[in-house]
Design an enzyme around this catalytic site. Sequence first.
Site, PDB file in Angstrom:
ATOM      1  N   HIS A 199      -4.897  -5.255  -8.341  1.00 41.67           N
ATOM      2  CA  HIS A 199      -5.752  -4.180  -7.825  1.00 41.67           C
ATOM      3  C   HIS A 199      -7.200  -4.689  -7.766  1.00 41.67           C
ATOM      4  CE1 HIS A 199      -7.057  -0.130  -6.955  1.00 41.67           C
ATOM      5  NE2 HIS A 199      -7.980  -0.260  -7.886  1.00 41.67           N
ATOM      6  N   ASN A 235       1.252  -5.655 -10.369  1.00 42.45           N
ATOM      7  CA  ASN A 235       0.410  -5.334  -9.209  1.00 42.45           C
ATOM      8  C   ASN A 235      -0.949  -5.976  -9.402  1.00 42.45           C
ATOM      9  OD1 ASN A 235      -0.512  -3.912  -6.839  1.00 42.45           O
ATOM     10  ND2 ASN A 235      -1.532  -2.440  -8.179  1.00 42.45           N
ATOM     11  N   MET A 286       0.814  -1.204   0.000  1.00 37.17           N
ATOM     12  CA  MET A 286       0.000   0.000   0.000  1.00 37.17           C
ATOM     13  C   MET A 286       0.857   1.267   0.000  1.00 37.17           C
ATOM     14  SD  MET A 286      -2.725  -1.591  -0.372  1.00 37.17           S
ATOM     15  CE  MET A 286      -4.127  -0.502  -0.189  1.00 37.17           C
TER      16      MET A 286
HETATM   17  C1  GAR Z   1      -6.024  -7.201  -2.108  1.00 32.92           C
HETATM   18  O1  GAR Z   1      -7.400  -7.158  -2.275  1.00 32.92           O
HETATM   19  C2  GAR Z   1      -5.310  -6.398  -3.173  1.00 32.92           C
HETATM   20  O2  GAR Z   1      -5.937  -6.479  -4.416  1.00 32.92           O
HETATM   21  C3  GAR Z   1      -5.409  -4.998  -2.602  1.00 32.92           C
HETATM   22  O3  GAR Z   1      -5.201  -5.146  -1.238  1.00 32.92           O
HETATM   23  C4  GAR Z   1      -5.613  -6.460  -0.830  1.00 32.92           C
HETATM   24  C5  GAR Z   1      -4.444  -7.101  -0.151  1.00 32.92           C
HETATM   25  O4  GAR Z   1      -4.812  -8.342   0.406  1.00 32.92           O
HETATM   26  N1  GAR Z   1      -4.452  -4.136  -3.210  1.00 32.92           N
HETATM   27  C6  GAR Z   1      -4.641  -2.835  -3.394  1.00 32.92           C
HETATM   28  O5  GAR Z   1      -5.641  -2.256  -3.020  1.00 32.92           O
HETATM   29  C7  GAR Z   1      -3.496  -2.129  -4.089  1.00 32.92           C
HETATM   30  N2  GAR Z   1      -3.946  -0.889  -4.659  1.00 32.92           N
HETATM   31  P1  GAR Z   1      -3.694  -9.408   0.756  1.00 32.92           P
HETATM   32  O6  GAR Z   1      -2.656  -8.671   1.628  1.00 32.92           O
HETATM   33  O7  GAR Z   1      -4.411 -10.458   1.530  1.00 32.92           O
HETATM   34  O8  GAR Z   1      -3.107  -9.898  -0.516  1.00 32.92           O
END
Ligand code: GAR
Length: 189
Positions: free
Chosen positions: A109, A107, A90
């Site tokens: 998203h 990445n 993030m």
């Molecule tokens: C996931 O849903 C990913 O797509 C999102 O954060 C979450 C992380 O979950 N990413 C973003 O929002 C990036 N802009 P995780 O740590 O369990 O993989």
Amino acid sequence: MKARVGVLISGRGSNMASLVEASHASDCPYEIVLVISNVPDAPGLAFAAANGIPQFALSHKGMKRVEYDSIIDGVLRDANVEYVALAGYMRLLSPEFVAKWAGRIVNIHPALLPAYKGVDTHQRVLDAGETKHGATVHIVTAELDDGPILAQAEVPVFPSDDVDALAARVLIEEHKLYPKAMADLVRRR
Ligand code: GAR
């Protein structure tokens, strides 16, 4: 030889775990050789440890973005990483870092890009009354949640959905989409 992938996380790390699990298949063209977190107590680090994957954790707090990213770049290079996968990382990367890894950072998203860049995608999708939502894997450029799209997965949005229900439906697709998109990218090179 499998391609060497380093994963950057900030939290739970479930997408990183899905990459690790997929990489164990003998026909998977990549392996996860390093997990890096900018949040030293990120829960995902425990999964990496339990799976014997080397980790590097360093808080970005109090550091300039470009300085922090240069340390991360050094750690990735020391581990002979070839591809960088952002998995719930993030933090915006500096243009200098992105330039060094051009075409080799991906990445995931939680939205159907180019719609709903940024944070709180599930809430915004619900607020807008969308009937479709999903996830996107894309090449990272210096612009937030921009760059060539590699793969997308769509899910329906139901009138009864709240953020948790919708996020869970999207996450199931993320865990299938990311390993496949990563494998496709590596196989093309
Ligand atoms: C996931 O849903 C990913 O797509 C999102 O954060 C979450 C992380 O979950 N990413 C973003 O929002 C990036 N802009 P995780 O740590 O369990 O993989």
